[in-house]
Design a protein around this motif. Sequence first.
Motif, PDB file in Angstrom:
ATOM      1  N   TYR A  40       0.831  -1.204   0.000  1.00 24.65           N
ATOM      2  CA  TYR A  40       0.000   0.000   0.000  1.00 24.65           C
ATOM      3  C   TYR A  40       0.870   1.261   0.000  1.00 24.65           C
ATOM      4  CZ  TYR A  40      -4.081   2.878   0.349  1.00 24.65           C
ATOM      5  OH  TYR A  40      -5.047   3.796   0.065  1.00 24.65           O
ATOM      6  N   GLN A  41       1.991   1.233   0.701  1.00 29.67           N
ATOM      7  CA  GLN A  41       2.890   2.388   0.671  1.00 29.67           C
ATOM      8  C   GLN A  41       3.470   2.586  -0.730  1.00 29.67           C
ATOM      9  OE1 GLN A  41       5.347   1.401   4.109  1.00 29.67           O
ATOM     10  NE2 GLN A  41       4.431   3.096   5.252  1.00 29.67           N
ATOM     11  N   ASN A  46       3.469   5.852  -5.732  1.00 25.12           N
ATOM     12  CA  ASN A  46       3.165   5.943  -7.157  1.00 25.12           C
ATOM     13  C   ASN A  46       2.046   6.958  -7.405  1.00 25.12           C
ATOM     14  OD1 ASN A  46       3.395   5.152  -9.933  1.00 25.12           O
ATOM     15  ND2 ASN A  46       1.495   4.015  -9.660  1.00 25.12           N
ATOM     16  N   ARG A  47       0.993   6.902  -6.599  1.00 23.95           N
ATOM     17  CA  ARG A  47      -0.116   7.848  -6.732  1.00 23.95           C
ATOM     18  C   ARG A  47       0.358   9.275  -6.535  1.00 23.95           C
ATOM     19  NH1 ARG A  47      -4.113   8.494  -1.911  1.00 23.95           N
ATOM     20  NH2 ARG A  47      -2.350   9.769  -1.271  1.00 23.95           N
ATOM     21  N   ALA A  49       3.224  10.499  -6.958  1.00 26.50           N
ATOM     22  CA  ALA A  49       4.102  10.940  -8.039  1.00 26.50           C
ATOM     23  C   ALA A  49       3.307  11.189  -9.316  1.00 26.50           C
ATOM     24  CB  ALA A  49       5.193   9.906  -8.297  1.00 26.50           C
ATOM     25  N   ARG A  50       2.350  10.329  -9.596  1.00 23.55           N
ATOM     26  CA  ARG A  50       1.623  10.399 -10.861  1.00 23.55           C
ATOM     27  C   ARG A  50       0.561  11.498 -10.894  1.00 23.55           C
ATOM     28  NH1 ARG A  50       1.116  11.417 -15.459  1.00 23.55           N
ATOM     29  NH2 ARG A  50      -0.467  10.406 -16.709  1.00 23.55           N
ATOM     30  N   LEU A  51      -0.147  11.720  -9.808  1.00 22.83           N
ATOM     31  CA  LEU A  51      -1.205  12.735  -9.824  1.00 22.83           C
ATOM     32  C   LEU A  51      -0.686  14.125 -10.183  1.00 22.83           C
ATOM     33  CD1 LEU A  51      -3.656  11.777  -6.941  1.00 22.83           C
ATOM     34  CD2 LEU A  51      -4.020  11.626  -9.398  1.00 22.83           C
ATOM     35  N   PRO A  52       0.387  14.610  -9.557  1.00 14.99           N
ATOM     36  CA  PRO A  52       0.883  15.932  -9.950  1.00 14.99           C
ATOM     37  C   PRO A  52       1.292  15.994 -11.429  1.00 14.99           C
ATOM     38  CG  PRO A  52       1.849  15.304  -7.858  1.00 14.99           C
ATOM     39  CD  PRO A  52       1.126  14.094  -8.398  1.00 14.99           C
ATOM     40  N   GLU A  53       1.860  14.901 -11.932  1.00 12.56           N
ATOM     41  CA  GLU A  53       2.225  14.857 -13.352  1.00 12.56           C
ATOM     42  C   GLU A  53       0.988  14.982 -14.231  1.00 12.56           C
ATOM     43  OE1 GLU A  53       4.223  11.147 -13.833  1.00 12.56           O
ATOM     44  OE2 GLU A  53       6.009  11.777 -12.740  1.00 12.56           O
ATOM     45  N   ALA A  54      -0.047  14.223 -13.904  1.00  9.24           N
ATOM     46  CA  ALA A  54      -1.278  14.243 -14.694  1.00  9.24           C
ATOM     47  C   ALA A  54      -1.940  15.617 -14.642  1.00  9.24           C
ATOM     48  CB  ALA A  54      -2.243  13.168 -14.201  1.00  9.24           C
TER      49      ALA A  54
END
Length: 85
Positions: A40-41, A46-47, A49-54
Amino acid sequence: MSLPSAPHATLADVAIREMRRETVQLPRAEASCITLLRDYQAFLVNRDARLPEAIAERVADTAVQNIVLNLLIEQVRRGAKAPGI
C-alpha cells in the motif's frame, strides 16, 4: 489502542489517513501486515508521483495545480465517485 506490533500500528495510521471511506480490517499475522503495508505504501508513492504529473499535463498555473491536487487527494480519501456524464 493497543496493537500487536509496530507494523500493525503503522498500517492502522495509514488506514486512518488514507482510507477514511471504509472500515479496514488489519491482518492478524505480522508477516501479512508487513506485506500489505509495503504494497500500500508503494501504491501511495506511485499515486503521489503520478497525480501531480497528470494535473500538470492539463493545468499550466502551478497555484491552480496545487489546489486541484489537494482537492483531488481529499476526494480520493473520502471515496468520492466521479460525476456521471
